[in-house]
Design an enzyme around this catalytic site. Structure first.
Site, short mmCIF file in Angstrom:
data_model
loop_
_atom_site.label_atom_id
_atom_site.label_comp_id
_atom_site.label_asym_id
_atom_site.label_seq_id
_atom_site.Cartn_x
_atom_site.Cartn_y
_atom_site.Cartn_z
N GLU A 108 17.15 -15.20 31.13
CA GLU A 108 16.95 -16.03 32.45
C GLU A 108 16.19 -15.66 33.67
OE1 GLU A 108 21.62 -17.65 32.88
OE2 GLU A 108 21.75 -15.63 32.47
N GLU A 128 25.78 -15.61 25.80
CA GLU A 128 26.91 -15.52 26.86
C GLU A 128 28.11 -16.27 25.81
OE1 GLU A 128 23.21 -15.18 29.46
OE2 GLU A 128 23.74 -16.15 27.74
#
Length: 718
Positions: A108, A128
């Site tokens: 990210e 995640e």
């Protein structure tokens, strides 16, 4: 941060071992970026990772601390301030120089930069969802804008990582270079962006890869259906799609705000608690007191003999061979030996078809396999794993032969699932090197290896088998020696509770549906069909003898076999099994069930009981919790989390529920105790609460706290 003469500031993430994005790291990044933006001699920025890794993602220890304290303020709130305001919208361009890992928050961060340069071996992904949350640093918005919505959804929902080459093809990576060129190329690329020789691209503002709104909605609709199938009890999949959709409809910035909000809500969910707990539980299994902490070094196990080429033996041999360990497969005659080799070959071919191993790996594995009809090859092996049928005299005679045929350092392991190891090795003088290597079927697929120690097994032998377990990609869990060991003993009431309910008049197929809806891969009766009734019949007497007074016995399985039903093996069991079709409930089995009910005669006043789905679930799983309490009480496992991870990996208990003890603590020991007490009064000793459960229920203590009762004086097995 280092600023070169070229005007490029290189910011390096350093947080061994994987440069995790801890709160201190995100705070440090913001500080260094502010410094670089304010300096007149800095034209552009390159961010990279120390020691050959970009970043392995967010620091999971922070999740664990949030779960322990309930304090969300310790989570870094940097998605907007760092990733959007500081990096993406900063007045100087940033380039991510990626090698090793760029996972989760690491990827990210890289996607917030204006370009990404990578080495070929780099691994990229957003895993995640495996921790019960969603990407929280803008990943739900930037990944679809870089690689397109279908690929982004696949990567996130399946927690699928890709290599740099695929990343380049998808549009995630701008260039692939060698590790030696990485920083040089990244610096030049950053300068080219600053000089407007290369495009200055903000991922969050891109829309060219998203397609039309109608196409995006169709993709998301299909993804929601898929998520319902693969993760019906886990909220994070649907929430992830909600965040993606928000960004598509209202723009990337709105999507980031939505993502941040729901991410923080998910962190405190039971699903996240369970998955994070399971993550740490699996890692804790590698720490065994007086084994891994006494300075021992594992010996090199190069060659292993497997005795028995049946289903288990061939599976064990397959697991060893694909990990480059030579195997001698012994059988009693050439016919059985050829069958065993054929099954191993079939296992390997299956792995090739599934893409688990390449054809060359299969060829190498077969070259490491040697068949034998006697013990002549055994003097050269480092370990023997016995995997013959569960007959005590046979196993004892084998171990006597092993003592004569093998070298003094050779490890003697048995794959028995029920028999006391002291009995197996009773007629030898090698008690210190006898150990249980309990694999779960199919052995080359199932990830658990239950390592069973006796009071005499040497720490060196335990360490050696743990090392082999890890080498063959299993999770070794060290347990004590008792009937059924840890997992099978804990779960013996599982099928018995289901049988008891059937004999109280509850529909068998309804029971299976309730249990699979809870999160088990299948219900107990379909599982019995697939496993075959031989195992159930073989262990029935063993458990009845070992745990007298707390078992439920019936004639149902025997009646099934008498009526020509053997489960999947002959296509007829509780279900009809036809090749190429899903198992279908067989209504004709009801006459056999009625006969078994008549013999058991336990229905109150001869009428079926009226129970809710919740009661069905609890009457099956609370006795399992009760037996797990006895396992903890007798110290069959080192810690409660070992039993939890063993039940997840060995019995497929839903990982997102954290394991049997973790789940029980969430339900509440007091509630479980009161239910069992009530059922004991109505239905008898099968439901009798253990002392361990009773003690904790009365003083409101978690079951996982093994070392708190002053009244426990049981002999420790570990």
């Amino acid at each position: 941060m280092e600023v070169g003469s070229d005007g490029v500031a290189v910011i390096t993430i350093s947080n061994p071992p994987v440069n995790a994005m801890a709160p201190t790291i995100t705070a440090g990044l913001k500080l260094r970026y502010k410094e670089a933006m304010d300096r007149d001699d800095v034209k552009a920025i390159v961010v990279t990772g120390n020691a050959g890794k970009f970043s392995g993602g967010f620091d999971i220890n922070v999740f664990a601390e949030v779960h322990r304290t309930g304090d969300l303020s310790i989570l870094p709130d940097e998605s907007v301030d760092l990733l959007v305001n500081t990096i993406e919208d900063g007045k100087k361009p940033s380039v991510a120089a990626i090698q090793g890992l760029a996972l989760g928050g690491g990827l990210e961060l890289a996607m917030g930069c204006h370009a990404r340069i990578s080495t070929p071996e780099a691994q990229l992904g957003l895993p995640e969802l495996t921790l019960g949350v969603i990407p929280g640093f803008g990943g739900t918005q930037r990944l679809p804008r870089l690689v397109g919505l279908p690929k982004a959804v696949e990567m996130m929902l399946l927690s699928k990582s890709i290599r740099a080459k695929q990343g380049k093809e998808y549009g995630l990576i701008d260039a692939i270079v060698s590790s030696g060129e990485l920083l040089t190329v990244s610096r030049l690329w950053a300068l080219d962006i600053a000089a407007k020789r290369k495009p200055w691209i903000s991922s969050l503002r891109r829309t060219d890869r998203l397609g039309s709104l109608s196409e995006a909605r169709e993709t998301l609709k299909a993804a929601r259906q898929q998520a319902k199938q693969i993760a019906p009890n886990m909220p994070q999949h649907q929430v992830c799609l909600d965040a993606i959709e928000e960004g598509i409809v209202f723009g990337g910035y709105a999507g980031v705000l939505k993502e941040t909000k729901v991410f923080r809500e998910l962190v405190l969910s039971n699903t996240s608690r369970g998955l994070v707990y399971a993550f740490f539980s699996q890692r804790a299994t590698s720490k065994v007191p007086n084994v891994t902490d006494v300075g021992l070094k594992p010996r090199n196990i190069k060659k292993v003999a497997v005795i028995g080429g049946g289903l288990m033996g061939s599976g064990i041999a397959t697991a060893l061979l694909v990990s480059d360990i030579s195997v001698v497969l012994k059988e009693i005659n050439s016919n059985f030996l050829q069958k065993g080799i054929k099954v191993i070959t079939g296992n390997l071919e299956g792995l090739v078809k599934r893409g688990s191993i390449p054809q060359e790996k299969m060829n190498k594995a077969l070259s490491l396999l040697k068949g034998s009809l006697d013990y002549s090859e055994f003097k050269h092996v480092d370990m023997v794993i016995e995997a013959v049928i569960e007959k005590i005299p046979l196993k004892q005679s084998i171990f006597e032969e092993l003592e004569k045929a093998c070298s003094p350092h050779c490890i003697f392991a048995t794959n028995t699932s029920t028999i006391d190891l002291n009995i197996v090795g009773q007629k030898t003088s090698s008690q210190d090197r006898i150990i249980g290597a309990h694999f779960f079927s199919p052995a080359h697929v199932m990830p658990l290896l239950e390592i069973v120690r006796t009071e005499k097994t040497s720490p060196q032998v335990i360490l050696d088998l743990m090392t082999v377990g890890k080498l063959i990609k299993k999770v070794p869990v060290v347990v004590g020696n008792c009937t059924g060991f840890a997992v099978n003993r804990t779960f013996f009431p599982y099928t018995q509770g289901a049988l008891l309910l059937v004999h109280l008049g509850v529909d068998l197929f309804r029971i299976d549906k309730v249990i699979s809806s809870f999160g088990m891969p299948m219900g107990p009766f379909l599982l019995q069909d697939l496993a075959g009734y031989g195992v159930a019949r073989a262990v029935k007497g063993v458990f009845a003898s070992a745990f007298a007074g707390r078992t439920f016995e019936s004639d149902l399985v025997d009646l099934m076999v008498e009526n020509g039903r053997n489960g999947k093996s002959n296509g007829k069991g509780y279900y009809i099994h036809e090749k190429g079709s899903k198992p279908k409930p067989d209504p004709s089995v009801l006459t056999i069930i009625d006969e078994s009910r008549r013999r058991a005669n336990i229905m109150p006043n001869g009428k079926p009981v009226n129970v809710s789905d919740r009661e069905i679930l609890e009457m099956i799983f609370f006795p399992v919790v009760n037996e797990a309490c006895r396992v903890l009480d007798e110290r069959v496992v080192v810690r409660a989390s070992d039993l939890d991870i063993a039940c997840i990996l060995g019995m497929s208990f839903p990982k997102y529920r954290g394991g049997i003890i973790f789940w029980a603590d969430m339900v509440g020991p007091g509630y479980i105790y009161s239910c069992l007490k009530k059922w004991e009064e109505t239905y008898g000793g099968f439901f009798k609460p253990s002392k361990y459960l009773e003690e904790r229920a009365k003083i409101d203590l978690p079951l996982s706290m093994m070392n708190v009762s002053p009244n426990v004086h049981t002999r420790p097995r570990l």
